[in-house]
Enzyme design. Sequence first.
Site, PDB file in Angstrom:
ATOM      1  N   HIS A  35       0.748  -1.254   0.000  1.00 23.49           N
ATOM      2  CA  HIS A  35       0.000   0.000   0.000  1.00 23.49           C
ATOM      3  C   HIS A  35       0.783   1.312   0.000  1.00 23.49           C
ATOM      4  CE1 HIS A  35      -3.617  -2.319   0.477  1.00 23.49           C
ATOM      5  NE2 HIS A  35      -3.143  -2.899   1.571  1.00 23.49           N
ATOM      6  N   HIS A 138      -3.119  -3.619   7.996  1.00 19.59           N
ATOM      7  CA  HIS A 138      -4.187  -3.889   7.026  1.00 19.59           C
ATOM      8  C   HIS A 138      -4.894  -2.582   6.687  1.00 19.59           C
ATOM      9  CE1 HIS A 138      -7.345  -6.059   4.936  1.00 19.59           C
ATOM     10  NE2 HIS A 138      -8.243  -5.435   5.666  1.00 19.59           N
TER      11      HIS A 138
END
Length: 143
Positions: A35, A138
């Site tokens: 990410h 996450h």
Amino acid sequence: MLVSGCPLVRLAILLSILLVQSCEGQSWEAFQNKHIDYPQTRASNPSAYCNLMMVKRNLNPSRCKPRNTFINHDKESVLQVCGNGGTQWQGKFYDSNENFPMIDCSYTDGKPPKDCKYKGTETSKRVRVTCENKKPVHLEKVL
């Protein structure tokens, strides 16, 4: 009525266990790979960026991932979401206080591992992350 509700209760419990397990075993290092891209890798447009980054980061080894978001900001700022740069939402979830520049990649066509095609959308939004030991593990959602 209680008897017919039991399968639903069992299903709800199973789903909650699977949700919890889906975040276990993830790490800050894996989060960064999935990410964070800073400084942002150059590409001719957001879709070309997504197609390049999904291969470069090996995010489609056996299936085309339906969606992935790359945050184009320094990792130290993203790390702060689990500290004073974020607000605890519920349990291990933290919402960023500030927007982050990002490119959201949505699968459109193709086959893994190198032929998955994506539509990229550039935006700047807040994020919700799951934190473990004061580190994001996450990306829960884009807010």
